[in-house]
Write an enzyme that holds these catalytic residues in place. Structure first.
Site, PDB file in Angstrom:
ATOM      1  N   LYS A   1       1.174   4.740  -5.756  1.00 24.62           N
ATOM      2  CA  LYS A   1      -0.162   4.139  -5.751  1.00 24.62           C
ATOM      3  C   LYS A   1      -1.172   5.199  -5.316  1.00 24.62           C
ATOM      4  O   LYS A   1      -1.051   5.781  -4.233  1.00 24.62           O
ATOM      5  CB  LYS A   1      -0.158   2.953  -4.781  1.00 24.62           C
ATOM      6  CG  LYS A   1      -1.164   1.888  -5.092  1.00 24.62           C
ATOM      7  CD  LYS A   1      -0.905   0.691  -4.184  1.00 24.62           C
ATOM      8  CE  LYS A   1      -1.855  -0.425  -4.440  1.00 24.62           C
ATOM      9  NZ  LYS A   1      -1.726  -1.480  -3.422  1.00 24.62           N
TER      10      LYS A   1
HETATM   11  C1  E4P Z   1      -3.520  -4.311  -4.197  1.00 20.67           C
HETATM   12  O1  E4P Z   1      -2.596  -3.649  -4.564  1.00 20.67           O
HETATM   13  C2  E4P Z   1      -3.924  -4.498  -2.805  1.00 20.67           C
HETATM   14  O2  E4P Z   1      -2.792  -4.312  -1.997  1.00 20.67           O
HETATM   15  C3  E4P Z   1      -4.411  -5.875  -2.498  1.00 20.67           C
HETATM   16  O3  E4P Z   1      -4.325  -6.736  -3.603  1.00 20.67           O
HETATM   17  C4  E4P Z   1      -5.673  -5.950  -1.733  1.00 20.67           C
HETATM   18  O4  E4P Z   1      -5.941  -7.305  -1.465  1.00 20.67           O
HETATM   19  P1  E4P Z   1      -6.939  -7.787  -0.323  1.00 20.67           P
HETATM   20  O5  E4P Z   1      -8.323  -7.634  -0.825  1.00 20.67           O
HETATM   21  O6  E4P Z   1      -6.577  -9.230  -0.105  1.00 20.67           O
HETATM   22  O7  E4P Z   1      -6.678  -6.919   0.887  1.00 20.67           O
END
Ligand code: E4P
Length: 218
Positions: free
Chosen positions: A87
């Site tokens: 990522k």
């Molecule tokens: C995506 O990969 C992120 O980990 C995640 O969806 C972020 O979500 P949030 O806005 O609820 O922290």
């Protein structure tokens, strides 16, 4: 549509996996910290533990923000398990790293996508997934689903292979609306996935069926 769970909690990952509908997991540094997973070796072991539960892609985020650092961390993460997806944040050196990883056949998830232009750039750099954060856009009075729609149109126009991974999902309607638009994947918390099960008419109907059966089979 693929279902990923957005957590580093092993019990929640097991529960979603046991339902039989889980295609993968996304994590981020905040989710790891929430579970109390700190220190390089513990974090690496936790990714392996997740990969041992789920037979699907597991996103593991780099911390470095310079090209050399992203590549070094990403290669170490990818070496942990064949299901690891590196990522990478949507920054200049991140885009360069996406291109590098795509040439090495290392899967990537470009995170922190908040505009169609960013998604276009990530696709051109060969990202496997892009993660538009729909809930965080909704939080600032901007319709996150409009972004999913825009990216879908752009990717279909040019037949990009990059998959749209709708992230920052907050409730079951987000999942349904992303499915209607044609997001390839959604990642959300366990409670949003489980909420798809619920309907009061299902509960009432089942209670009636069981009561009628019991009456006739005393
Ligand atoms: C995506 O990969 C992120 O980990 C995640 O969806 C972020 O979500 P949030 O806005 O609820 O922290």
């Amino acid at each position: 549509m693929k279902f990923f769970i957005d957590t580093a909690n092993l019990d929640e990952i097991k529960e979603a996996n046991d339902l039989g509908v889980l295609d993968g997991v996304t994590t981020n540094p905040s989710l790891m910290a929430k579970e109390g997973i700190t220190g390089h070796d513990n974090i690496m072991q936790h990714y392996i533990d997740i990969c041992n539960i789920v037979d699907g892609d597991v996103s593991a985020e780099v911390i470095a923000t310079d090209f050399d650092g992203i590549v070094k961390e990403g290669e170490a993460l990818a070496a942990l398990h064949e299901n690891i997806v590196v990522k990478v944040p949507m920054i200049k050196d991140g885009v360069k790293a996406l291109k590098y990883f795509s040439e090495k056949d290392i899967k990537t998830n470009c995170t922190l996508i908040f505009s169609a232009g960013q998604a276009l750039l990530a696709a051109k750099a060969g990202a496997t997934y892009v993660s538009p954060f729909i809930g965080r856009l909704d939080d600032v009075s901007t319709d996150g689903l409009d972004l999913i729609d825009q990216i879908r149109t752009i990717y279909d126009n040019y037949l990009f292979d990059t998959e749209i991974l709708a992230a920052s999902v907050r409730h079951p309607m987000h999942i349904i609306q992303c499915a209607e638009i044609g997001a390839d994947v959604m990642t959300g918390p366990l409670k949003s996935i489980m909420a798809l099960l619920n309907h009061p008419l299902t509960d009432n109907g089942l209670a009636q069926f069981l009561a009628d059966y019991a009456k006739g089979n005393k």
